[in-house]
Design an enzyme around this catalytic site. Structure first.
Site, PDB file in Angstrom:
ATOM      1  N   CYS A   1       0.856  -1.341   0.073  1.00 35.02           N
ATOM      2  CA  CYS A   1      -0.005  -0.222  -0.210  1.00 35.02           C
ATOM      3  C   CYS A   1       0.759   1.457  -0.165  1.00 35.02           C
ATOM      4  O   CYS A   1       0.419   2.299  -0.239  1.00 35.02           O
ATOM      5  CB  CYS A   1      -0.744  -0.022   1.117  1.00 35.02           C
ATOM      6  SG  CYS A   1      -1.988  -1.580   1.245  1.00 35.02           S
TER       7      CYS A   1
ATOM      8  N   HIS B   1      -3.150   6.809   3.082  1.00 33.33           N
ATOM      9  CA  HIS B   1      -3.614   5.491   2.376  1.00 33.33           C
ATOM     10  C   HIS B   1      -4.792   5.115   3.253  1.00 33.33           C
ATOM     11  O   HIS B   1      -5.018   5.077   4.057  1.00 33.33           O
ATOM     12  CB  HIS B   1      -2.736   4.354   2.637  1.00 33.33           C
ATOM     13  CG  HIS B   1      -3.078   2.852   2.338  1.00 33.33           C
ATOM     14  ND1 HIS B   1      -3.858   2.676   1.364  1.00 33.33           N
ATOM     15  CD2 HIS B   1      -3.127   1.778   3.217  1.00 33.33           C
ATOM     16  CE1 HIS B   1      -4.348   1.415   1.194  1.00 33.33           C
ATOM     17  NE2 HIS B   1      -3.728   0.762   2.499  1.00 33.33           N
TER      18      HIS B   1
ATOM     19  N   ASN C   1     -10.442  -0.741   0.888  1.00 35.62           N
ATOM     20  CA  ASN C   1      -8.753  -0.512   0.881  1.00 35.62           C
ATOM     21  C   ASN C   1      -8.202  -1.002  -0.537  1.00 35.62           C
ATOM     22  O   ASN C   1      -8.388  -2.077  -0.935  1.00 35.62           O
ATOM     23  CB  ASN C   1      -8.493  -1.371   1.809  1.00 35.62           C
ATOM     24  CG  ASN C   1      -6.663  -1.506   1.833  1.00 35.62           C
ATOM     25  OD1 ASN C   1      -5.983  -0.794   0.855  1.00 35.62           O
ATOM     26  ND2 ASN C   1      -5.912  -1.899   2.821  1.00 35.62           N
TER      27      ASN C   1
HETATM   28  N1  ACO Z   1     -17.278  -9.043  10.966  1.00 37.21           N
HETATM   29  C1  ACO Z   1     -17.495  -9.244  12.469  1.00 37.21           C
HETATM   30  N2  ACO Z   1     -16.674  -9.569  13.238  1.00 37.21           N
HETATM   31  C2  ACO Z   1     -15.173  -9.424  12.777  1.00 37.21           C
HETATM   32  C3  ACO Z   1     -15.013  -9.295  11.550  1.00 37.21           C
HETATM   33  C4  ACO Z   1     -16.153  -8.847  10.424  1.00 37.21           C
HETATM   34  N3  ACO Z   1     -15.787  -8.842   9.254  1.00 37.21           N
HETATM   35  N4  ACO Z   1     -13.677  -9.403  11.288  1.00 37.21           N
HETATM   36  C5  ACO Z   1     -13.043  -9.732  12.510  1.00 37.21           C
HETATM   37  N5  ACO Z   1     -14.074  -9.754  13.386  1.00 37.21           N
HETATM   38  C6  ACO Z   1     -14.172 -10.081  14.874  1.00 37.21           C
HETATM   39  C7  ACO Z   1     -13.151 -11.133  15.176  1.00 37.21           C
HETATM   40  O1  ACO Z   1     -13.127 -12.088  15.192  1.00 37.21           O
HETATM   41  C8  ACO Z   1     -12.899 -10.476  16.778  1.00 37.21           C
HETATM   42  O2  ACO Z   1     -13.761 -11.269  17.276  1.00 37.21           O
HETATM   43  P1  ACO Z   1     -13.481 -12.126  19.049  1.00 37.21           P
HETATM   44  O3  ACO Z   1     -13.044 -10.795  19.794  1.00 37.21           O
HETATM   45  O4  ACO Z   1     -14.643 -12.760  19.177  1.00 37.21           O
HETATM   46  O5  ACO Z   1     -11.927 -12.828  18.501  1.00 37.21           O
HETATM   47  C9  ACO Z   1     -13.528  -9.072  16.837  1.00 37.21           C
HETATM   48  O6  ACO Z   1     -14.335  -8.907  15.699  1.00 37.21           O
HETATM   49  C10 ACO Z   1     -12.368  -8.057  17.113  1.00 37.21           C
HETATM   50  O7  ACO Z   1     -11.225  -8.467  15.972  1.00 37.21           O
HETATM   51  P2  ACO Z   1     -10.018  -7.394  15.774  1.00 37.21           P
HETATM   52  O8  ACO Z   1      -9.127  -8.017  14.334  1.00 37.21           O
HETATM   53  O9  ACO Z   1      -9.490  -7.107  17.015  1.00 37.21           O
HETATM   54  O10 ACO Z   1     -10.847  -6.119  15.231  1.00 37.21           O
HETATM   55  P3  ACO Z   1     -10.258  -4.697  14.811  1.00 37.21           P
HETATM   56  O11 ACO Z   1     -11.129  -3.740  15.535  1.00 37.21           O
HETATM   57  O12 ACO Z   1      -8.599  -4.768  14.904  1.00 37.21           O
HETATM   58  O13 ACO Z   1     -10.596  -4.299  13.480  1.00 37.21           O
HETATM   59  C11 ACO Z   1      -9.530  -4.519  11.279  1.00 37.21           C
HETATM   60  C12 ACO Z   1     -10.066  -5.145  12.500  1.00 37.21           C
HETATM   61  C13 ACO Z   1     -10.712  -3.659  10.461  1.00 37.21           C
HETATM   62  C14 ACO Z   1      -9.054  -5.362  10.276  1.00 37.21           C
HETATM   63  C15 ACO Z   1      -8.410  -3.522  11.701  1.00 37.21           C
HETATM   64  O14 ACO Z   1      -7.440  -4.198  12.478  1.00 37.21           O
HETATM   65  C16 ACO Z   1      -7.574  -2.816  10.651  1.00 37.21           C
HETATM   66  O15 ACO Z   1      -8.193  -2.069   9.904  1.00 37.21           O
HETATM   67  N6  ACO Z   1      -6.409  -2.865  10.571  1.00 37.21           N
HETATM   68  C17 ACO Z   1      -5.352  -2.478   9.511  1.00 37.21           C
HETATM   69  C18 ACO Z   1      -5.398  -3.073   8.075  1.00 37.21           C
HETATM   70  C19 ACO Z   1      -4.479  -2.362   7.355  1.00 37.21           C
HETATM   71  O16 ACO Z   1      -4.530  -1.170   7.451  1.00 37.21           O
HETATM   72  N7  ACO Z   1      -3.912  -3.047   6.300  1.00 37.21           N
HETATM   73  C20 ACO Z   1      -3.146  -1.988   5.545  1.00 37.21           C
HETATM   74  C21 ACO Z   1      -2.615  -2.416   4.792  1.00 37.21           C
HETATM   75  S1  ACO Z   1      -3.159  -3.339   3.293  1.00 37.21           S
HETATM   76  C22 ACO Z   1      -1.714  -3.629   2.298  1.00 37.21           C
HETATM   77  O17 ACO Z   1      -0.943  -3.508   2.592  1.00 37.21           O
HETATM   78  C23 ACO Z   1      -2.289  -4.535   1.270  1.00 37.21           C
END
Ligand code: ACO
Length: 331
Positions: A115, A252, A282
């Site tokens: 990214c 990004h 994204n």
């Molecule tokens: N729907 C419902 N629940 C979900 C989903 C979903 N789509 N995805 C995860 N959960 C659940 C998990 O299983 C977890 O449940 P649990 O507590 O029972 O285990 C809970 O939600 C919390 O999960 P987290 O992963 O801790 O959620 P978080 O608040 O961190 O959000 C997210 C996840 C949106 C992916 C976030 O971490 C994020 O955006 N991270 C950055 C990603 C990014 O920026 N990537 C960039 C680079 S991309 C590239 O280079 C190609």
């Protein structure tokens, strides 16, 4: 301040027609519109058709650039395509662009920085032009993330979309665009976001062999909110600029919550931020040009505005660019 003799003279973008909404995702995996909007700010993404690839999207973005900015590309002497979803491991997407536009004398290569790829591409192109080696370079970010997304994995499939953006950079000593760049790499964090082609030896997973994206979202999130504010500070210090000198921040578009946190830490108001996260998801290396171009089309970004573009992602990589917006359509 860096030395620059490269001027941006045009931008073009393209997204596929097909939309993937949160309601569509509710039918695929155990998720909800509410969860996705609250955690990411995303409402829908565009998805490439079966016959659309990174090269297809890139060509359309370049055609948009040519049409809107009235530029000649037959004398382009460099093509840099930032992508993590190339049609083939080889040849590069850049070679396909060269062939399609029949550009006669050009260095063409793909750049792998996830990214952060588009801003890395700008950084490299500015260096090549400023050194006098090249005169005119196309920098393209093009991604078909949907083709490497596992639509049974709710932790990643809600995040990604497809799209492409292109910019043209030309030699111009008198009116350069680039003021400062800042970059960095944390290779030890590579296992937090990866897609294996040949090896599972380092990052332990069979899911990714041959194709799909695997992410520890929380770790990538922490990396971004830790690294990007420091990077923005460094960019401003290097140029002896204040926040108030900058009109638009274009990070990004990975996650709206993350962008809000970065804004709080940097002191840049969220309403001076351009994103494409809500309706594009994204789009990896395409997200920055997509966000910026939307700001141009909305009449927000004007010639002469100071911008910070900041990419971050898999690698882990990050790269920021402070620049003056130097072009207007049909210039
Ligand atoms: N729907 C419902 N629940 C979900 C989903 C979903 N789509 N995805 C995860 N959960 C659940 C998990 O299983 C977890 O449940 P649990 O507590 O029972 O285990 C809970 O939600 C919390 O999960 P987290 O992963 O801790 O959620 P978080 O608040 O961190 O959000 C997210 C996840 C949106 C992916 C976030 O971490 C994020 O955006 N991270 C950055 C990603 C990014 O920026 N990537 C960039 C680079 S991309 C590239 O280079 C190609």
């Amino acid at each position: 301040m860096i030395r620059s003799a490269a001027k941006i003279t045009g931008i073009g973008t393209y997204v596929p027609d097909s939309r993937l909404t949160n309601e569509d995702l509710e039918k695929l995996v155990d998720t909800s519109n509410e969860w996705i909007v609250q955690r990411t700010g995303m409402k829908e993404r565009r998805i490439a058709s079966e016959n659309e690839y990174a090269s297809t999207l890139a060509i359309k973005a370049v055609e948009d650039l040519i049409k809107r900015y009235n530029v000649e590309i037959s004398d382009v002497d460099g093509i840099i395509v930032a992508t993590t979803t190339a049609d083939y491991s080889l040849p590069s997407v850049a070679c396909q662009i060269q062939a399609y536009f029949n550009i006669s004398h050009v260095a063409a290569f793909d750049l792998s920085a996830a990214c952060a790829g588009f801003t890395y591409g700008l950084h490299v192109a500015n260096g090549l032009i400023t050194s006098g080696v090249h005169k005119k370079i196309l920098v393209i970010g093009s991604e078909v993330m949907s083709k490497i997304t596992d639509y049974t994995d709710r932790t990643t499939c809600v995040l990604f979309g497809d799209g492409a953006g292109a910019m043209l950079l030309e030699y111009d000593e008198q009116n350069p665009s680039f003021i400062a760049t800042h970059f960095g790499t944390d290779g030890a964090g590579g296992g937090h976001l990866y897609r294996s082609n040949l090896s599972t030896a380092i990052f332990d997973s069979e899911i990714a062999l041959g194709g799909k994206l695997v992410q520890n979202g929380r770790e990538v999130y922490k990396f971004a909110v830790r690294t990007v504010p420091k990077g923005v500070k460094t960019l401003l210090e290097n140029a002896a600029f204040q926040h108030s000198d900058v009109q638009w921040f274009v990070p990004h578009s990975a996650n709206l919550r993350m962008i809000e946190s970065i804004c709080t830490k940097t002191g840049i108001p969220i309403d001076q931020t351009l994103t494409s996260v809500e309706y594009r998801g994204n789009t990896s290396s395409a997200s920055i040009p997509l966000s910026l171009d939307a700001g141009i089309k909305d009449g927000k970004v004007q010639k002469g505005d100071m911008l910070i573009l900041y990419g971050f992602g898999g690698g882990l990589t990050h790269c920021g660019v402070l620049l003056t917006w130097t072009c207007s359509e049909k210039n």
